[in-house]
Scaffold this motif. Structure first.
Motif, PDB file in Angstrom:
ATOM      1  N   THR A 101     -53.116  77.667  12.706  1.00  0.00           N
ATOM      2  CA  THR A 101     -53.054  76.337  12.343  1.00  0.00           C
ATOM      3  C   THR A 101     -52.332  76.059  10.578  1.00  0.00           C
ATOM      4  N   VAL A 102     -52.604  74.978  10.146  1.00  0.00           N
ATOM      5  CA  VAL A 102     -52.988  74.557   8.131  1.00  0.00           C
ATOM      6  C   VAL A 102     -54.302  74.029   7.850  1.00  0.00           C
ATOM      7  N   GLY A 103     -54.569  74.852   7.250  1.00  0.00           N
ATOM      8  CA  GLY A 103     -55.359  74.456   6.128  1.00  0.00           C
ATOM      9  C   GLY A 103     -54.862  72.953   5.950  1.00  0.00           C
ATOM     10  N   ARG A 104     -56.671  72.121   6.316  1.00  0.00           N
ATOM     11  CA  ARG A 104     -56.493  71.613   6.371  1.00  0.00           C
ATOM     12  C   ARG A 104     -56.693  70.582   4.874  1.00  0.00           C
ATOM     13  N   ARG A 105     -57.283  71.372   4.359  1.00  0.00           N
ATOM     14  CA  ARG A 105     -57.341  71.113   2.425  1.00  0.00           C
ATOM     15  C   ARG A 105     -55.985  71.726   1.281  1.00  0.00           C
TER      16      ARG A 105
ATOM     17  N   ARG B 276     -72.132  73.472  13.126  1.00  0.00           N
ATOM     18  CA  ARG B 276     -70.970  72.761  12.540  1.00  0.00           C
ATOM     19  C   ARG B 276     -69.703  73.280  13.344  1.00  0.00           C
ATOM     20  N   HIS B 277     -68.307  72.745  13.285  1.00  0.00           N
ATOM     21  CA  HIS B 277     -67.665  72.629  14.333  1.00  0.00           C
ATOM     22  C   HIS B 277     -66.569  73.999  13.636  1.00  0.00           C
ATOM     23  N   PRO B 278     -66.439  75.215  14.193  1.00  0.00           N
ATOM     24  CA  PRO B 278     -64.840  76.304  13.633  1.00  0.00           C
ATOM     25  C   PRO B 278     -63.905  75.895  12.435  1.00  0.00           C
ATOM     26  N   ASP B 279     -63.693  76.246  11.054  1.00  0.00           N
ATOM     27  CA  ASP B 279     -63.084  75.996  10.192  1.00  0.00           C
ATOM     28  C   ASP B 279     -61.595  75.563  10.817  1.00  0.00           C
ATOM     29  N   TRP B 280     -61.539  76.520  11.826  1.00  0.00           N
ATOM     30  CA  TRP B 280     -60.168  76.369  12.767  1.00  0.00           C
ATOM     31  C   TRP B 280     -59.764  74.879  13.912  1.00  0.00           C
ATOM     32  N   TYR B 281     -61.106  74.652  14.324  1.00  0.00           N
ATOM     33  CA  TYR B 281     -60.452  72.887  14.825  1.00  0.00           C
ATOM     34  C   TYR B 281     -60.808  72.545  13.740  1.00  0.00           C
ATOM     35  N   LEU B 282     -61.022  72.385  12.836  1.00  0.00           N
ATOM     36  CA  LEU B 282     -61.282  71.502  12.134  1.00  0.00           C
ATOM     37  C   LEU B 282     -59.575  71.263  11.233  1.00  0.00           C
ATOM     38  N   ASN B 283     -59.135  72.428  11.265  1.00  0.00           N
ATOM     39  CA  ASN B 283     -57.525  72.482  10.920  1.00  0.00           C
ATOM     40  C   ASN B 283     -56.747  72.512  11.868  1.00  0.00           C
ATOM     41  N   LEU B 284     -57.292  72.477  13.566  1.00  0.00           N
ATOM     42  CA  LEU B 284     -55.967  71.804  13.909  1.00  0.00           C
ATOM     43  C   LEU B 284     -56.174  70.211  14.305  1.00  0.00           C
ATOM     44  N   MET B 285     -57.229  70.270  13.775  1.00  0.00           N
ATOM     45  CA  MET B 285     -57.141  68.472  14.203  1.00  0.00           C
ATOM     46  C   MET B 285     -57.012  67.539  13.054  1.00  0.00           C
ATOM     47  N   GLY B 286     -56.592  68.071  11.713  1.00  0.00           N
ATOM     48  CA  GLY B 286     -56.410  67.623  10.725  1.00  0.00           C
ATOM     49  C   GLY B 286     -54.621  68.263  10.985  1.00  0.00           C
ATOM     50  N   HIS B 287     -54.008  68.635  11.149  1.00  0.00           N
ATOM     51  CA  HIS B 287     -52.667  68.945  11.447  1.00  0.00           C
ATOM     52  C   HIS B 287     -52.338  69.325  12.372  1.00  0.00           C
ATOM     53  N   PRO B 288     -52.260  68.932  14.211  1.00  0.00           N
ATOM     54  CA  PRO B 288     -52.191  69.153  15.024  1.00  0.00           C
ATOM     55  C   PRO B 288     -50.670  69.375  15.332  1.00  0.00           C
ATOM     56  N   ASP B 289     -49.742  68.765  14.709  1.00  0.00           N
ATOM     57  CA  ASP B 289     -47.906  69.001  14.877  1.00  0.00           C
ATOM     58  C   ASP B 289     -47.563  69.669  14.436  1.00  0.00           C
ATOM     59  N   GLN B 290     -48.551  70.590  12.927  1.00  0.00           N
ATOM     60  CA  GLN B 290     -48.114  71.397  13.607  1.00  0.00           C
ATOM     61  C   GLN B 290     -49.089  73.420  13.745  1.00  0.00           C
ATOM     62  N   ALA B 291     -49.262  73.127  14.779  1.00  0.00           N
ATOM     63  CA  ALA B 291     -50.449  73.938  15.459  1.00  0.00           C
ATOM     64  C   ALA B 291     -49.153  74.642  16.114  1.00  0.00           C
ATOM     65  N   SER B 292     -49.444  75.820  17.094  1.00  0.00           N
ATOM     66  CA  SER B 292     -48.641  77.125  17.509  1.00  0.00           C
ATOM     67  C   SER B 292     -49.588  78.227  18.048  1.00  0.00           C
TER      68      SER B 292
ATOM     69  N   SER C  20     -76.890  74.930  21.041  1.00  0.00           N
ATOM     70  CA  SER C  20     -76.292  73.759  19.846  1.00  0.00           C
ATOM     71  C   SER C  20     -76.907  72.617  19.903  1.00  0.00           C
ATOM     72  N   ASP C  21     -76.753  71.865  18.762  1.00  0.00           N
ATOM     73  CA  ASP C  21     -77.075  70.424  18.754  1.00  0.00           C
ATOM     74  C   ASP C  21     -75.494  69.702  18.979  1.00  0.00           C
ATOM     75  N   ARG C  22     -74.456  69.939  19.387  1.00  0.00           N
ATOM     76  CA  ARG C  22     -73.242  69.293  19.113  1.00  0.00           C
ATOM     77  C   ARG C  22     -72.831  69.787  20.850  1.00  0.00           C
ATOM     78  N   GLU C  23     -71.572  68.462  21.026  1.00  0.00           N
ATOM     79  CA  GLU C  23     -71.254  69.112  22.331  1.00  0.00           C
ATOM     80  C   GLU C  23     -69.958  70.312  21.740  1.00  0.00           C
ATOM     81  N   TYR C  24     -70.275  71.108  22.398  1.00  0.00           N
ATOM     82  CA  TYR C  24     -68.669  71.621  22.286  1.00  0.00           C
ATOM     83  C   TYR C  24     -67.207  71.206  21.843  1.00  0.00           C
ATOM     84  N   PRO C  25     -66.372  70.881  22.068  1.00  0.00           N
ATOM     85  CA  PRO C  25     -65.312  69.999  21.984  1.00  0.00           C
ATOM     86  C   PRO C  25     -64.007  71.589  22.718  1.00  0.00           C
ATOM     87  N   VAL C  26     -63.687  71.104  23.758  1.00  0.00           N
ATOM     88  CA  VAL C  26     -62.709  71.734  24.576  1.00  0.00           C
ATOM     89  C   VAL C  26     -60.796  71.095  24.246  1.00  0.00           C
ATOM     90  N   ILE C  27     -60.608  71.992  24.236  1.00  0.00           N
ATOM     91  CA  ILE C  27     -59.291  71.864  23.896  1.00  0.00           C
ATOM     92  C   ILE C  27     -57.954  72.014  24.488  1.00  0.00           C
TER      93      ILE C  27
END
Length: 152
Positions: free
Chosen positions: A49-53, A82-98, A140-147
């Motif tokens: 992924t690419v860091g969202r910030r 909270r969501h893992p950083d890799w998930y936030l990065n993936l959703m922040g730059h989905p076009d750069q994922a591999s 957990s108090d949040r629903e885990y995203p499935v991608i």
């Protein structure tokens, strides 16, 4: 209140925890690149992924589940509130994922967060294969995203 105290209140890992995680990830990535792609009985890939910030490249070992020939399912559990950083990065730059499978070069993927019936069907397959995910989700108090990661 100090910045570290504020980070602790938000559930953010401390500096030592982040250092340990980076070291563990690097060791796991090395194992995957050498063709050993399992960890704790689960298949593991390297998610690029690419860091969202920061915009910097990131590589995270992530458990995956087959979803047809050209797709993989991953779960953004992270073991916390909270969501893992890799998930936030993936959703922040989905076009750069591999993804990098054991012993193979990285291939570009398109991530798609599953919702509704699609998520429920995938979740049932994931928890049947690895019941520990249902156990983690129950704490957990949040629903885990499935991608779904589909090869481009």
């Amino acid at each position: 209140m100090t910045q570290n105290q504020q980070a602790g209140r938000r559930g953010s890992p401390g500096a030592v925890s982040r250092w340990v995680q980076r070291r563990m990830n690097a060791r796991t990535n090395t194992r995957i690149r050498r063709g050993r792609g399992s960890f704790m009985g689960m298949d593991v890939l390297i998610l690029h992924t690419v860091g969202r910030r920061s915009g910097q490249p990131r590589q995270s070992p992530v458990a995956w589940f087959a979803d047809g020939e050209d797709a993989r399912l991953i779960v953004a559990s992270g073991g916390g509130s909270r969501h893992p950083d890799w998930y936030l990065n993936l959703m922040g730059h989905p076009d750069q994922a591999s993804i990098e499978l054991p012993g193979h070069d990285a291939e570009p993927v398109t991530p798609h967060r599953l919702d509704g019936a699609d998520r429920e069907q995938a979740w049932q397959r994931i928890t049947a294969a690895q019941p520990r995910y249902a156990k983690y989700q129950g704490k957990s108090d949040r629903e885990y995203p499935v991608i779904r990661l589909t090869l481009r």
